[in-house]
Design an enzyme around this catalytic site. Structure first.
Site, short mmCIF file in Angstrom:
data_model
loop_
_atom_site.label_atom_id
_atom_site.label_comp_id
_atom_site.label_asym_id
_atom_site.label_seq_id
_atom_site.Cartn_x
_atom_site.Cartn_y
_atom_site.Cartn_z
N GLU A 154 25.80 -54.43 93.76
CA GLU A 154 24.41 -53.76 94.94
C GLU A 154 25.15 -52.73 95.55
OE1 GLU A 154 23.22 -53.56 91.87
OE2 GLU A 154 20.73 -54.37 93.23
N THR A 169 19.63 -43.57 92.82
CA THR A 169 19.10 -45.10 93.78
C THR A 169 19.30 -43.38 95.45
OG1 THR A 169 19.81 -46.65 92.75
CG2 THR A 169 19.70 -47.08 95.17
#
Ligand code: ADP
Length: 308
Positions: free
Chosen positions: A128, A181
């Site tokens: 991530e 993001t």
């Protein structure tokens, strides 16, 4: 066991009031991944079907997560990973997390499960970090553990799995605009007022309490985000209308899924989740933004082994 095929579920992070700490696992949306043991050491991504993503191990979240796990476990073999992407990257329903969590789960299985799924969260988080610049666990934890998960603490990492009430369903609408993001994080404010923090604490405690006591109304009342939604929602077309349409259709509540642009709602029962999907579609159809809609139960299990 030399090969394993997995269903790697999509997830909804934040769940309104739980920025970076809460997440839930979806039942009906996810990627597939096949991992094969090889005599040659190291990690190779052999193919990615359904998306244009890097095959280089260090540039793919599955590769980075897998490398961090084998660095810790030092197995006497290597692994090849083949990914069939069904979750669109950048959708806000944990596309990168599904790959990162799938890679560490599959390798751990092929090695005879030296680690628990909770212990695997840390290694999936390293993937991530590549996708968003921060090693957050709010997608990888529900992908690995199922149900809802709460990251009580990042340092030390302390992840708690919470069972979802049986009749809880999620509706997700994904307006297909690009929202990275990193960009969605850049609009956030560094500091918050004590008043806002107090409201947020009340809601997150209310949501957790509602999940444990199957109190659907309390879950709905607690789906309120004082901190992130007011600034982030500006980046999502028709956000306020989507949320209002979901509530009008009888949903318990909703908000931004992860960092967006997907918007989610929670409902009691599949029928209401379907009605919510219809109402949300009716908001986006007239403006001509292409979208996808998913209606899903909450996946209690997390990763699923399709065959070995
Ligand atoms: P989501 O919130 O849907 O996971 P992100 O924007 O966090 O979306 O992550 C997607 C980013 O991660 C994209 O930039 C994509 O190129 C990168 N990426 C690298 N490997 C993968 C992978 N295996 N699956 C999905 N995204 C990946």
């Amino acid at each position: 066991m030399n090969e394993i095929k997995l269903f790697c579920p999509a997830t909804i992070a934040n769940v309104s009031c739980g920025f970076d700490v809460l997440g839930l696992c979806l039942e009906s949306v996810g990627d597939e991944m096949t991992i094969t043991k090889t005599a040659e050491k190291g990690i190779r991504i052999t193919e990615i079907i359904g998306a244009e993503l890097p095959l280089e191990t260090e540039k793919n979240v599955a590769g980075v997560a897998a490398l961090s796990l084998i660095e810790a476990l030092q197995p006497d073999c290597g692994f090849e990973i083949s990914i069939t992407k069904k979750i669109k990257a950048g959708s806000g329903i944990g596309s990168s997390a599904a790959s990162a969590a799938g890679a560490v789960f599959g390798i751990n299985q092929l090695l005879g499960n030296p680690l628990t799924n909770t212990e695997l969260v840390y290694y999936a988080m390293q993937g991530e970090k590549l996708a968003s610049g921060s090693a957050h666990a709010d997608n990888v934890a529900p992908a690995l553990l199922g149900g809802f998960t709460l990251v009580r603490s990042y340092d030390p990492l302390d992840v708690i799995a919470i069972k979802a009430p049986n009749e809880l369903y999620a509706t997700v609408i994904h307006p297909q605009i690009e929202l990275k993001t990193k960009d969605a994080r850049s609009v956030l404010r560094e500091n918050i007022s004590l008043k806002k923090a107090t409201i947020q604490c009340g809601n997150i405690a209310g949501l957790i309490s509602g999940l444990y006591t199957n109190d659907y109304d309390l879950i709905g009342r607690s789906l309120h985000d004082e901190l992130v939604e007011p600034v982030r929602s500006i980046l999502i077309p028709k956000f306020a209308e989507l949320k209002a349409a979901a509530k009008e259709a009888g949903a318990l509540g909703g908000g931004i899924s992860g960092s967006g642009p997907s918007v989610f709602a929670l409902s009691k029962g599949r029928e209401n989740a379907e009605a919510t999907a219809k109402a949300m579609k009716a908001v986006l159809e007239p403006i001509g933004v292409p979208f996808e809609v998913h209606v899903s139960g909450i996946n209690a299990e997390g990763m699923k082994i399709l065959h070995v």
